[in-house]
Write a protein that holds these residues in place. Structure first.
Motif, PDB file in Angstrom:
ATOM      1  N   GLN A 122       0.810  -1.165  -0.013  1.00 22.60           N
ATOM      2  CA  GLN A 122       0.067  -0.069   0.079  1.00 22.60           C
ATOM      3  C   GLN A 122       0.928   1.098   0.055  1.00 22.60           C
ATOM      4  O   GLN A 122       0.638   2.227  -0.794  1.00 22.60           O
ATOM      5  N   ARG A 123       1.829   1.200   0.726  1.00 18.18           N
ATOM      6  CA  ARG A 123       2.822   2.397   0.872  1.00 18.18           C
ATOM      7  C   ARG A 123       3.413   2.685  -0.429  1.00 18.18           C
ATOM      8  O   ARG A 123       3.688   3.796  -0.756  1.00 18.18           O
ATOM      9  N   LEU A 124       3.841   1.423  -1.113  1.00 13.93           N
ATOM     10  CA  LEU A 124       4.598   1.597  -2.347  1.00 13.93           C
ATOM     11  C   LEU A 124       3.702   2.164  -3.378  1.00 13.93           C
ATOM     12  O   LEU A 124       4.253   2.986  -4.301  1.00 13.93           O
ATOM     13  N   GLN A 125       2.451   1.848  -3.338  1.00 14.26           N
ATOM     14  CA  GLN A 125       1.588   2.085  -4.211  1.00 14.26           C
ATOM     15  C   GLN A 125       1.224   3.510  -4.134  1.00 14.26           C
ATOM     16  O   GLN A 125       1.216   4.230  -5.218  1.00 14.26           O
ATOM     17  N   ALA A 126       1.137   4.008  -2.803  1.00 13.28           N
ATOM     18  CA  ALA A 126       0.841   5.495  -2.685  1.00 13.28           C
ATOM     19  C   ALA A 126       2.042   6.129  -3.372  1.00 13.28           C
ATOM     20  O   ALA A 126       1.863   7.292  -3.653  1.00 13.28           O
ATOM     21  N   ALA A 127       3.271   5.608  -2.988  1.00 12.99           N
ATOM     22  CA  ALA A 127       4.414   6.383  -3.425  1.00 12.99           C
ATOM     23  C   ALA A 127       4.394   6.521  -5.057  1.00 12.99           C
ATOM     24  O   ALA A 127       4.786   7.604  -5.701  1.00 12.99           O
ATOM     25  N   ILE A 128       3.938   5.381  -5.697  1.00 15.80           N
ATOM     26  CA  ILE A 128       3.921   5.370  -7.218  1.00 15.80           C
ATOM     27  C   ILE A 128       2.737   6.374  -7.612  1.00 15.80           C
ATOM     28  O   ILE A 128       2.971   7.291  -8.517  1.00 15.80           O
ATOM     29  N   ASP A 129       1.814   6.371  -6.862  1.00 18.94           N
ATOM     30  CA  ASP A 129       0.515   7.451  -7.151  1.00 18.94           C
ATOM     31  C   ASP A 129       1.143   8.846  -7.020  1.00 18.94           C
ATOM     32  O   ASP A 129       0.831   9.673  -7.775  1.00 18.94           O
ATOM     33  N   ALA A 130       1.735   9.077  -6.184  1.00 14.36           N
ATOM     34  CA  ALA A 130       2.414  10.451  -5.749  1.00 14.36           C
ATOM     35  C   ALA A 130       3.451  10.910  -6.782  1.00 14.36           C
ATOM     36  O   ALA A 130       3.576  11.899  -7.519  1.00 14.36           O
ATOM     37  N   TYR A 131       4.295   9.866  -7.347  1.00 15.07           N
ATOM     38  CA  TYR A 131       5.123  10.015  -8.407  1.00 15.07           C
ATOM     39  C   TYR A 131       4.590  10.594  -9.662  1.00 15.07           C
ATOM     40  O   TYR A 131       4.817  11.245 -10.442  1.00 15.07           O
ATOM     41  N   ASP A 132       3.422   9.640  -9.984  1.00 16.70           N
ATOM     42  CA  ASP A 132       2.700  10.120 -11.109  1.00 16.70           C
ATOM     43  C   ASP A 132       2.016  11.365 -11.073  1.00 16.70           C
ATOM     44  O   ASP A 132       1.855  12.120 -12.089  1.00 16.70           O
ATOM     45  N   LYS A 133       1.767  11.772 -10.088  1.00 22.95           N
ATOM     46  CA  LYS A 133       1.180  13.095  -9.825  1.00 22.95           C
ATOM     47  C   LYS A 133       2.288  14.236 -10.083  1.00 22.95           C
ATOM     48  O   LYS A 133       2.060  15.228 -10.623  1.00 22.95           O
ATOM     49  N   LEU A 134       3.429  13.971  -9.446  1.00 17.41           N
ATOM     50  CA  LEU A 134       4.348  14.876  -9.380  1.00 17.41           C
ATOM     51  C   LEU A 134       5.503  15.041 -10.278  1.00 17.41           C
ATOM     52  O   LEU A 134       6.191  16.094 -10.464  1.00 17.41           O
ATOM     53  N   ARG A 135       5.367  14.002 -11.269  1.00 16.46           N
ATOM     54  CA  ARG A 135       6.723  13.998 -12.178  1.00 16.46           C
ATOM     55  C   ARG A 135       6.480  15.025 -13.113  1.00 16.46           C
ATOM     56  O   ARG A 135       7.599  15.244 -13.864  1.00 16.46           O
ATOM     57  N   PHE A 136       5.380  15.413 -13.569  1.00 14.35           N
ATOM     58  CA  PHE A 136       5.406  16.574 -14.505  1.00 14.35           C
ATOM     59  C   PHE A 136       5.502  18.089 -13.796  1.00 14.35           C
ATOM     60  O   PHE A 136       5.358  19.060 -14.678  1.00 14.35           O
ATOM     61  N   THR A 137       5.557  18.146 -12.457  1.00 15.69           N
ATOM     62  CA  THR A 137       6.015  19.408 -11.798  1.00 15.69           C
ATOM     63  C   THR A 137       7.328  19.634 -11.757  1.00 15.69           C
ATOM     64  O   THR A 137       8.220  19.014 -11.089  1.00 15.69           O
ATOM     65  N   ASP A 138       7.798  20.530 -12.585  1.00 10.41           N
ATOM     66  CA  ASP A 138       9.316  21.015 -12.893  1.00 10.41           C
ATOM     67  C   ASP A 138       9.722  22.022 -11.998  1.00 10.41           C
ATOM     68  O   ASP A 138       9.024  23.117 -11.843  1.00 10.41           O
ATOM     69  N   THR A 139      10.886  21.968 -11.680  1.00 12.28           N
ATOM     70  CA  THR A 139      11.223  23.033 -10.472  1.00 12.28           C
ATOM     71  C   THR A 139      11.491  24.277 -11.468  1.00 12.28           C
ATOM     72  O   THR A 139      11.551  25.240 -10.858  1.00 12.28           O
ATOM     73  N   ALA A 140      11.856  24.016 -12.830  1.00 14.12           N
ATOM     74  CA  ALA A 140      12.099  25.186 -13.526  1.00 14.12           C
ATOM     75  C   ALA A 140      11.086  26.344 -13.626  1.00 14.12           C
ATOM     76  O   ALA A 140      11.030  27.331 -13.954  1.00 14.12           O
ATOM     77  N   GLN A 141       9.566  25.799 -13.135  1.00 10.75           N
ATOM     78  CA  GLN A 141       8.520  26.427 -13.138  1.00 10.75           C
ATOM     79  C   GLN A 141       8.258  27.415 -12.064  1.00 10.75           C
ATOM     80  O   GLN A 141       7.380  28.141 -12.081  1.00 10.75           O
ATOM     81  N   ALA A 142       9.252  27.339 -11.086  1.00  6.41           N
ATOM     82  CA  ALA A 142       9.148  28.078  -9.832  1.00  6.41           C
ATOM     83  C   ALA A 142      10.340  29.030  -9.720  1.00  6.41           C
ATOM     84  O   ALA A 142      11.509  28.549 -10.103  1.00  6.41           O
ATOM     85  N   ASN A 143      10.262  29.988  -8.938  1.00 13.65           N
ATOM     86  CA  ASN A 143      11.340  31.013  -8.674  1.00 13.65           C
ATOM     87  C   ASN A 143      12.089  30.841  -7.624  1.00 13.65           C
ATOM     88  O   ASN A 143      13.126  31.278  -7.179  1.00 13.65           O
ATOM     89  N   GLY A 144      11.302  29.832  -6.274  1.00 10.92           N
ATOM     90  CA  GLY A 144      11.911  29.654  -5.292  1.00 10.92           C
ATOM     91  C   GLY A 144      11.208  28.399  -4.631  1.00 10.92           C
ATOM     92  O   GLY A 144      10.241  28.000  -5.438  1.00 10.92           O
ATOM     93  N   MET A 145      11.725  28.257  -3.457  1.00  7.70           N
ATOM     94  CA  MET A 145      11.081  26.996  -2.627  1.00  7.70           C
ATOM     95  C   MET A 145       9.729  27.212  -2.528  1.00  7.70           C
ATOM     96  O   MET A 145       8.695  26.279  -2.759  1.00  7.70           O
ATOM     97  N   GLU A 146       9.122  28.490  -2.022  1.00  6.17           N
ATOM     98  CA  GLU A 146       7.627  28.767  -1.877  1.00  6.17           C
ATOM     99  C   GLU A 146       6.931  28.660  -2.969  1.00  6.17           C
ATOM    100  O   GLU A 146       5.839  28.108  -3.007  1.00  6.17           O
ATOM    101  N   ASP A 147       7.335  29.067  -4.179  1.00  8.62           N
ATOM    102  CA  ASP A 147       6.581  28.844  -5.526  1.00  8.62           C
ATOM    103  C   ASP A 147       6.637  27.252  -5.849  1.00  8.62           C
ATOM    104  O   ASP A 147       5.238  26.870  -6.363  1.00  8.62           O
ATOM    105  N   TYR A 148       7.603  26.669  -5.465  1.00  7.59           N
ATOM    106  CA  TYR A 148       7.650  25.210  -6.056  1.00  7.59           C
ATOM    107  C   TYR A 148       6.546  24.538  -5.067  1.00  7.59           C
ATOM    108  O   TYR A 148       5.711  23.652  -5.447  1.00  7.59           O
ATOM    109  N   ALA A 149       6.566  24.783  -3.801  1.00  3.16           N
ATOM    110  CA  ALA A 149       5.566  24.348  -3.025  1.00  3.16           C
ATOM    111  C   ALA A 149       4.158  24.553  -3.247  1.00  3.16           C
ATOM    112  O   ALA A 149       3.304  23.784  -3.249  1.00  3.16           O
ATOM    113  N   ALA A 150       3.593  25.770  -3.828  1.00  2.26           N
ATOM    114  CA  ALA A 150       2.775  26.285  -4.319  1.00  2.26           C
ATOM    115  C   ALA A 150       2.222  25.222  -5.424  1.00  2.26           C
ATOM    116  O   ALA A 150       0.807  24.924  -5.477  1.00  2.26           O
ATOM    117  N   LEU A 151       3.010  25.089  -6.343  1.00  2.00           N
ATOM    118  CA  LEU A 151       2.837  24.030  -7.304  1.00  2.00           C
ATOM    119  C   LEU A 151       2.382  22.797  -6.970  1.00  2.00           C
ATOM    120  O   LEU A 151       1.494  22.092  -7.664  1.00  2.00           O
TER     121      LEU A 151
END
Length: 210
Positions: free
Chosen positions: A85-114
């Motif tokens: 279950q934990r591994l599947q949750a990690a996979i699901d989280a990865y699928d959601k987050l893999r398209f969020t690029d740090t280049a889209q943010a100007n700082g940690m706060e902006d990245y957290a908002a994404l």
């Protein structure tokens, strides 16, 4: 079998082996000699430590490993299901987050908002929410403070009982800081060294063995 041999055969650090002993996941023979606790490991203990290391790398928690040690047939399937279950949750989280690029943010706060929408409803790690007690640095600082306090009390006791009162009164009338200066030059460094050594000794013994 001694600690160095166990570490060589298991690939674990001495600190990790001591931690698993403290958690009672493995219980070697303990003997008290010369004020220290010496642990003697059997080949079965080494095999268990290797198994614990593998299970931890796989993602099992200490409690799940403990449950499997107590009754493997009863608890192993539940532990494996929880891990999946934990591994599947990690996979699901990865699928959601893999398209969020740090280049889209100007700082940690902006990245957290994404990421905020993707992690909504998920708890922070348990280790961040549970206070595990006084850490080693705080404990050593506590020991040093008490060492300085007791050294100062002892210093005052010696001044009161083994000094010429007339000389003390004259010195105090001239400059009361003389007493503190003498304390800082001689007893204070001794107190800091003693407190530091005592703190480190206690920290080591909190890990079960020196």
């Amino acid at each position: 079998m001694k600690m160095k041999e166990v570490c060589a055969q298991t690939g674990l650090t001495e600190r990790a082996v001591r931690f698993y002993v403290q958690e009672k996941l493995v219980v070697p023979l303990a003997q008290r000699r010369g004020g220290r606790t010496w642990l003697d490991f059997s080949p079965n203990h080494v095999d268990r430590l290797k198994a614990i290391s593998t299970l931890r790398k796989a993602g099992f928690t200490l409690e799940e490993i403990r449950a499997m040690i107590e009754d493997f047939q009863k608890n192993a399937s539940g532990a494996a299901f929880s891990l999946r279950q934990r591994l599947q949750a990690a996979i699901d989280a990865y699928d959601k987050l893999r398209f969020t690029d740090t280049a889209q943010a100007n700082g940690m706060e902006d990245y957290a908002a994404l990421l905020e929408r993707e992690v909504e409803g998920r708890p922070i790690p348990e280790s961040d929410r549970v206070h595990t007690g006084m850490d080693s640095s705080k404990l050593e600082a506590f020991c040093m403070v008490w060492a300085v306090y007791f050294m100062f009390r002892f210093y005052v006791f010696l001044l009161e009982h083994f000094s010429d009162y007339s000389v003390l009164l004259y010195a105090a009338s001239w400059n009361p800081l003389v007493f503190l200066l003498l304390f800082a030059v001689i007893p204070l460094p001794i107190a800091l060294v003693l407190g530091s050594k005592a703190g480190k000794w206690i920290c080591r013994h909190l890990e079960y063995i020196p």
